[in-house]
Each structure stands twice: as C-alpha cells, then as structure tokens.
Scaffold this active site. Structure first.
Site, PDB file in Angstrom:
ATOM      1  N   GLY A 216       0.803  -1.233   0.000  1.00 16.54           N
ATOM      2  CA  GLY A 216       0.000   0.000   0.000  1.00 16.54           C
ATOM      3  C   GLY A 216       0.830   1.276   0.000  1.00 16.54           C
ATOM      4  N   LYS A 217       1.780   1.360   0.936  1.00 14.93           N
ATOM      5  CA  LYS A 217       2.522   2.628   1.060  1.00 14.93           C
ATOM      6  C   LYS A 217       3.556   2.772  -0.042  1.00 14.93           C
ATOM      7  CE  LYS A 217       1.427   2.719   5.872  1.00 14.93           C
ATOM      8  NZ  LYS A 217       0.880   1.333   5.883  1.00 14.93           N
ATOM      9  N   CYS A 332      -0.057   0.391  13.020  1.00 15.46           N
ATOM     10  CA  CYS A 332      -1.522   0.332  13.115  1.00 15.46           C
ATOM     11  C   CYS A 332      -1.889  -0.067  14.540  1.00 15.46           C
ATOM     12  CB  CYS A 332      -2.077  -0.654  12.093  1.00 15.46           C
ATOM     13  SG  CYS A 332      -1.379  -2.291  12.247  1.00 15.46           S
TER      14      CYS A 332
END
Ligand code: SAM
Length: 385
Positions: A216-217, A332
């Site tokens: 994702g990043k 997270c």
C-alpha cells in the site's frame, strides 16, 4: 455441534464480556490515552467510512466517483487528498437469529461483519444447515451474530467456495474489489490514515520501503513520485511479496521488490547506505488499531517483543538515509511503547521529529477509532540530523 463455548480461549481482561483480552501494561497504556469503554466499543466497529486510493498514474478520481455513483454508492471526498475517495459505512443493523447457524473464524467473521459472504476456509462449524435455507453466521469464541443469509451447502461443509451468501450483515461497507475500477488498476483500498502517512513523508528521490508488503505505502510513494524518483521495496515474507507482485501488475507499476531481512540491509546492501532520501518503516505491531474486531488477545510480551523488533528497523533506517533525509515511522497500533517510545529511541539516535500536517493534527499523530472514527494508526516523520 462442537464445543464453541462463549469465552473459550479468551481470557477476559476488559471489558468483562469476553471480547478483549489485553495484558495489564497494554491496558494501562490504552487507559492513559483513551476512555476504555469507548475505545473497546469503537474497536468493534469498522469506523465511519471505507476508502480507496485512486491510482493517479492510471486515471482520475472523477472516473472512480462516477462508477461508485452508478453502482449505487454515495461517495465522499472529505480529506485534503485528491487521490482519496470514500464511502460511508452503514449500520449497525440487527442480525436475525435462526436455528441453523455456522461459526466463522475471527478473520472471516470480521469480513462478514462488514458485508462479505462467507467462504469455506473461514467456516469452523455448522449446525442444522440446509441448502437454500436461512442461516446465521456467528463469530468464533464470542458467538456474536455477524451476518444472516442463505446457506449454499448441506451436510458436510465443502472445502472451497462460497458457503453462505449474506443478506443482512452487522455493517454494510462498500465492496471496492467488485468495481471495474479495481479490475482496471484504478484503485487500491486503503485507510485515510495510511494515505496521510505517505503524504506526510512527501516522497522524493530514492525511497526505500523496509516493510513493504502487501505494498500500500510503496505503491502510493511510487505514484506520488510520478516517475521523478525511485522506489526500492523490501519485505521478509515470500507470501506477502507474491501478493504485492500481483497487486503491482494490477496497478501497472514497476519497481524493485526484494525479499530480505531489513534489519540487515546496511550489511547486505551496502551500496544503499547513506543514499536514501526517504525511508518507510511500517513494521509488525500489535495491530490494536485494526478494525473491526470481533475479539482480540494480546499479551504484554507481544508488545515488548514488537518494540524490540521495531527499534531494529529504525537503527537501519538511520544508516540508509542521507543527512537531512526523512523516515516515516508508522504503525496500526495504539500503545505508547510501540509508538511514542520508538520515536524517543529514534531521537536518542540522532533523528529529529518533524511536524507535518495531517487531517488529525500535526505529526507525530495518533489516530484512534474512538476519537476520530478511523482505524487506529500512528504517524511520525523523523529527520536524520
Ligand atoms: C504492517 S506490515 C507492512 C504493510 C505495508 N507497509 C503496506 O502499507 O502495505 C509489516 C510488514 O513487515 C514485514 N516484516 C516483518 N519482519 C521483517 C523483516 N525482518 N524484514 C523485512 N520485512 C519484515 C512483514 O512481512 C509485513 O509485510
């Protein structure tokens, strides 16, 4: 039916309903920062909205917004990032209870809770199920009803494929993966805090992602670079890298992804030492901020072990960075040990905290399900002095 007792395997620490079992120190750290009943309630819900990041190298947000509207969703763009489109999560709804029940494992139950159908690998037990008849899906251990639908099997459960088609689920969230935009590589489902993290880093030059998969990043950084820089992504997990490569093909991106233990990148890839303009450290953590949760168990030693592990990536990030280069440190989770304490450790090493704007305040910032209605997330930007 088997012995799926209400609290089996879940030691109750707080609240006294068998859902969350966290170590004493974890609870103390959470209690110092949040109202615990509110936090535990919020951890059980998916948050206000579900978002997807538009791959601006492939198309425009307008194309995605149009498809979402055509599909019956009411998309929103409440964040200051043009690439982020969101849809409100609806619920909670009352889930009808039937005599026929199936028990889903934690992961599957959390997906059903958000509106997914139940697939065979997530099915643990079944009682009184008849093909085509109504059935309630319960979460393992807590036996909370998460969904109601139509059974697609009878007798011995199949080993693959869909087993329950849901009609009513506790919450209803957009199914981004079913959109044409997903198939076309136009979107990557991602939370707003994860998007804010890479935006705060302001990728440029050489970006090294030390904990990259499923990507994702790294994908976001690559898109923001718009061909003017370079991404090198590392991860230790073969399985997660193969998922990342699949996603990379779907998105149409192309950069180097290497399987390696990032704790030794300075030794194994000495040509990278002192060369990176940006480093992403997004290490394994206790994941307390990941929502929704039907239940969760975390011991204090999980947090301490994660802390010791996380510091090792920060040390190597320092070596890879150029002087003046920036590190994104994100997790997270919500504990101070894995967030604020790691930032303190980085400062002792010669990093300097940099304040960057996010929708929830300046970095370092902790986003919380109970305060912000977002998945729990921590974002810090640190500069090598
Ligand atoms: C929180 S996830 C990363 C998520 C990713 N940054 C994204 O945005 O999609 C943490 C990752 O760290 C990886 N990891 C764990 N230990 C590692 C190590 N020693 N070296 C490199 N990667 C590691 C895991 O395989 C996992 O993919």
């Amino acid at each position: 039916m088997g012995n799926y007792s209400r609290t089996e395997g879940v030691r109750t620490a707080y609240p006294a309903d068998g859902r969350f079992s966290y170590g004493k120190r974890i609870l103390e750290e959470l209690g110092e920062q949040f109202d615990l009943p509110e936090l535990f309630e919020a951890l059980r819900t998916p948050g206000k909205r579900l978002c997807a990041r538009v791959n601006l190298l492939r198309g425009s947000p307008e194309e995605v917004l149009e498809e979402l509207e055509r599909t019956g969703y009411e998309p929103e763009t409440p964040y200051p990032y043009e690439e982020l489109v969101c849809v409100r999560v609806e619920g909670p709804f009352e889930v009808p209870l039937t005599d026929a029940v199936v028990v889903a494992d934690k992961r599957a139950a959390e997906s059903v809770l958000m509106g997914a159908d139940l697939y065979a690998p997530g099915l643990l037990e079944a009682k009184g199920v008849k093909a085509g008849e109504p059935v309630t899906v319960l979460a393992e251990k807590t036996l909370e009803p998460v969904g109601f639908g139509r059974a697609l099997f009878e007798g011995e459960p199949p080993r693959r494929g869909k087993v329950v088609e849901t009609v009513v689920t506790k919450f209803k969230a957009p199914k981004f993966r079913e959109l044409k935009s997903f198939e076309k590589g136009l979107i990557y489902p991602q939370s707003a805090p994860a998007v804010a993290a890479v935006r705060a880093l302001e990728p440029e030059g050489l970006v090294v992602d030390m904990n990259a998969a499923p990507g994702g990043k790294a994908f976001h950084a690559y898109e923001l670079l718009r061909g003017k820089g370079k991404v090198i992504a590392f991860d230790i997990s073969k399985k997660r890298i193969s998922k990342m490569m699949e996603e990379m093909r779907r998105l149409g991106h192309s950069f180097e992804v290497v399987r390696a233990d990032s704790r030794y990148l300075d030794l194994d890839f000495p040509h990278l030492v002192g060369k990176a303009d940006r480093v992403i450290v997004d290490p394994p953590c206790t994941a307390i901020g990941v929502i929704p949760k039907v239940w969760d168990v975390k011991k204090d030693e999980d947090m301490i072990n994660a802390f010791e592990y996380q510091k090792q990536f920060v040390k190597v990030a320092y070596k890879l960075l150029k002087k003046g280069g920036l590190m994104l440190y994100s997790t997270c989770t919500l504990t101070k040990t894995e967030n604020e304490r790691v930032v303190e450790f980085a400062e002792e090493m010669g990093f300097e905290v940099v304040e960057k704007d996010t929708p929830w305040g300046k970095t370092p910032v902790k986003v919380s399900p109970s305060v912000h209605g977002e998945p729990g997330f921590f974002i810090a930007i640190l500069k090598k002095k």
